[in-house]
Motif scaffolding. Structure first.
Motif, PDB file in Angstrom:
ATOM      1  N   GLN A  52       0.827  -1.207   0.000  1.00 27.69           N
ATOM      2  CA  GLN A  52       0.000   0.000   0.000  1.00 27.69           C
ATOM      3  C   GLN A  52       0.866   1.264   0.000  1.00 27.69           C
ATOM      4  N   LYS A  53       1.993   1.203   0.675  1.00 29.26           N
ATOM      5  CA  LYS A  53       2.922   2.344   0.691  1.00 29.26           C
ATOM      6  C   LYS A  53       3.363   2.694  -0.731  1.00 29.26           C
ATOM      7  N   TYR A  54       3.502   1.682  -1.561  1.00 26.80           N
ATOM      8  CA  TYR A  54       3.923   1.895  -2.944  1.00 26.80           C
ATOM      9  C   TYR A  54       2.737   2.144  -3.872  1.00 26.80           C
ATOM     10  N   GLY A  55       1.581   2.431  -3.286  1.00 28.39           N
ATOM     11  CA  GLY A  55       0.429   2.876  -4.059  1.00 28.39           C
ATOM     12  C   GLY A  55      -0.352   1.799  -4.780  1.00 28.39           C
ATOM     13  N   ALA A  56      -0.375   0.599  -4.233  1.00 28.46           N
ATOM     14  CA  ALA A  56      -1.096  -0.481  -4.906  1.00 28.46           C
ATOM     15  C   ALA A  56      -1.877  -1.301  -3.880  1.00 28.46           C
ATOM     16  N   ASP A  57      -2.852  -2.029  -4.393  1.00 27.74           N
ATOM     17  CA  ASP A  57      -3.612  -2.950  -3.550  1.00 27.74           C
ATOM     18  C   ASP A  57      -3.029  -4.355  -3.611  1.00 27.74           C
ATOM     19  N   ARG A  58      -2.354  -4.625  -4.730  1.00 30.41           N
ATOM     20  CA  ARG A  58      -1.720  -5.936  -4.928  1.00 30.41           C
ATOM     21  C   ARG A  58      -0.286  -5.708  -5.381  1.00 30.41           C
ATOM     22  N   LEU A  59       0.526  -6.703  -5.191  1.00 31.62           N
ATOM     23  CA  LEU A  59       1.931  -6.610  -5.596  1.00 31.62           C
ATOM     24  C   LEU A  59       2.051  -6.339  -7.088  1.00 31.62           C
ATOM     25  N   SER A  60       1.186  -6.938  -7.883  1.00 28.15           N
ATOM     26  CA  SER A  60       1.256  -6.756  -9.336  1.00 28.15           C
ATOM     27  C   SER A  60       0.907  -5.331  -9.756  1.00 28.15           C
ATOM     28  N   GLY A  61       0.324  -4.538  -8.853  1.00 32.25           N
ATOM     29  CA  GLY A  61      -0.027  -3.158  -9.159  1.00 32.25           C
ATOM     30  C   GLY A  61       1.113  -2.176  -8.956  1.00 32.25           C
ATOM     31  N   ILE A  62       2.236  -2.651  -8.444  1.00 36.69           N
ATOM     32  CA  ILE A  62       3.382  -1.775  -8.186  1.00 36.69           C
ATOM     33  C   ILE A  62       4.204  -1.612  -9.458  1.00 36.69           C
ATOM     34  N   ASP A  63       4.635  -0.388  -9.703  1.00 34.90           N
ATOM     35  CA  ASP A  63       5.463  -0.073 -10.872  1.00 34.90           C
ATOM     36  C   ASP A  63       6.787  -0.832 -10.771  1.00 34.90           C
ATOM     37  N   ALA A  64       7.205  -1.451 -11.862  1.00 38.92           N
ATOM     38  CA  ALA A  64       8.441  -2.246 -11.884  1.00 38.92           C
ATOM     39  C   ALA A  64       9.663  -1.420 -11.505  1.00 38.92           C
ATOM     40  N   ALA A  65       9.626  -0.117 -11.734  1.00 38.61           N
ATOM     41  CA  ALA A  65      10.761   0.746 -11.375  1.00 38.61           C
ATOM     42  C   ALA A  65      10.941   0.814  -9.859  1.00 38.61           C
ATOM     43  N   GLN A  66       9.939   0.448  -9.101  1.00 39.06           N
ATOM     44  CA  GLN A  66      10.005   0.514  -7.642  1.00 39.06           C
ATOM     45  C   GLN A  66      10.347  -0.829  -7.000  1.00 39.06           C
ATOM     46  N   TYR A  67      10.518  -1.862  -7.804  1.00 37.24           N
ATOM     47  CA  TYR A  67      10.796  -3.197  -7.254  1.00 37.24           C
ATOM     48  C   TYR A  67      12.044  -3.218  -6.369  1.00 37.24           C
ATOM     49  N   CYS A  68      13.085  -2.552  -6.793  1.00 35.70           N
ATOM     50  CA  CYS A  68      14.346  -2.587  -6.036  1.00 35.70           C
ATOM     51  C   CYS A  68      14.149  -2.005  -4.636  1.00 35.70           C
ATOM     52  N   ALA A  69      13.520  -0.840  -4.551  1.00 38.11           N
ATOM     53  CA  ALA A  69      13.287  -0.206  -3.252  1.00 38.11           C
ATOM     54  C   ALA A  69      12.359  -1.064  -2.395  1.00 38.11           C
ATOM     55  N   LEU A  70      11.327  -1.599  -3.016  1.00 37.06           N
ATOM     56  CA  LEU A  70      10.387  -2.461  -2.293  1.00 37.06           C
ATOM     57  C   LEU A  70      11.102  -3.696  -1.762  1.00 37.06           C
ATOM     58  N   LEU A  71      11.934  -4.308  -2.586  1.00 36.72           N
ATOM     59  CA  LEU A  71      12.648  -5.510  -2.168  1.00 36.72           C
ATOM     60  C   LEU A  71      13.541  -5.226  -0.960  1.00 36.72           C
ATOM     61  N   LYS A  72      14.212  -4.088  -0.970  1.00 38.79           N
ATOM     62  CA  LYS A  72      15.063  -3.726   0.175  1.00 38.79           C
ATOM     63  C   LYS A  72      14.233  -3.615   1.449  1.00 38.79           C
ATOM     64  N   GLU A  73      13.068  -3.008   1.325  1.00 39.08           N
ATOM     65  CA  GLU A  73      12.211  -2.872   2.499  1.00 39.08           C
ATOM     66  C   GLU A  73      11.647  -4.218   2.940  1.00 39.08           C
ATOM     67  N   LEU A  74      11.308  -5.057   1.993  1.00 43.01           N
ATOM     68  CA  LEU A  74      10.818  -6.392   2.346  1.00 43.01           C
ATOM     69  C   LEU A  74      11.897  -7.173   3.086  1.00 43.01           C
ATOM     70  N   GLU A  75      13.121  -7.096   2.600  1.00 46.50           N
ATOM     71  CA  GLU A  75      14.210  -7.843   3.232  1.00 46.50           C
ATOM     72  C   GLU A  75      14.530  -7.320   4.612  1.00 46.50           C
ATOM     73  N   ALA A  76      14.203  -6.054   4.876  1.00 44.76           N
ATOM     74  CA  ALA A  76      14.486  -5.465   6.182  1.00 44.76           C
ATOM     75  C   ALA A  76      13.461  -5.862   7.243  1.00 44.76           C
ATOM     76  N   ILE A  77      12.340  -6.421   6.815  1.00 47.97           N
ATOM     77  CA  ILE A  77      11.305  -6.840   7.774  1.00 47.97           C
ATOM     78  C   ILE A  77      11.829  -8.033   8.579  1.00 47.97           C
ATOM     79  N   SER A  78      11.770  -7.880   9.901  1.00 48.20           N
ATOM     80  CA  SER A  78      12.173  -8.994  10.766  1.00 48.20           C
ATOM     81  C   SER A  78      11.573  -8.781  12.159  1.00 48.20           C
ATOM     82  N   HIS A  79      11.644  -9.815  12.928  1.00 43.25           N
ATOM     83  CA  HIS A  79      11.140  -9.722  14.307  1.00 43.25           C
ATOM     84  C   HIS A  79      12.052  -8.826  15.098  1.00 43.25           C
TER      85      HIS A  79
END
Length: 102
Positions: free
Chosen positions: A73-100
């Motif tokens: 949702q932060k990247y402006g989409a309701d589903r992962l497929s709705g995110i612009d491909a140019a933002q994948y790198c930034a999104l991936l970094k944030e996903l990898e940073a998620i941890s307990h």
């Protein structure tokens, strides 16, 4: 030593010095390294939706479903497929940073 002998030696020394300077200049000109072309850093690999989806699914399975949904949702989409491909790198970094939190 006579004055004439000293003058002769001084002249020879001056000639020798000039010759040495010419040699040094010639060697210096030849030894200058050729300019190396600048090294190009490899372009970052373009991420695919499948690569990002895999990480998002792994995080979701680890119990971070709400965090993953929040990032989408932060990247402006309701589903992962709705995110612009140019933002994948930034999104991936944030996903990898998620941890307990420790």
């Amino acid at each position: 030593m006579t004055k004439e002998a000293l003058a002769s030696l001084a002249t020879e020394l001056e000639t020798c010095g000039k010759t040495l300077m010419k040699i040094a200049e010639a060697l210096g000109a030849k030894e200058e390294p050729a300019a190396e072309p600048p090294k190009k850093e490899p372009a970052p690999k373009k991420l695919t939706l499948e690569e990002v989806r895999k990480v998002a699914a792994d995080k979701s399975r680890q119990g971070f479903t709400d965090e993953v949904r929040g990032l989408i949702q932060k990247y402006g989409a309701d589903r992962l497929s709705g995110i612009d491909a140019a933002q994948y790198c930034a999104l991936l970094k944030e996903l990898e940073a998620i941890s307990h939190a420790g």
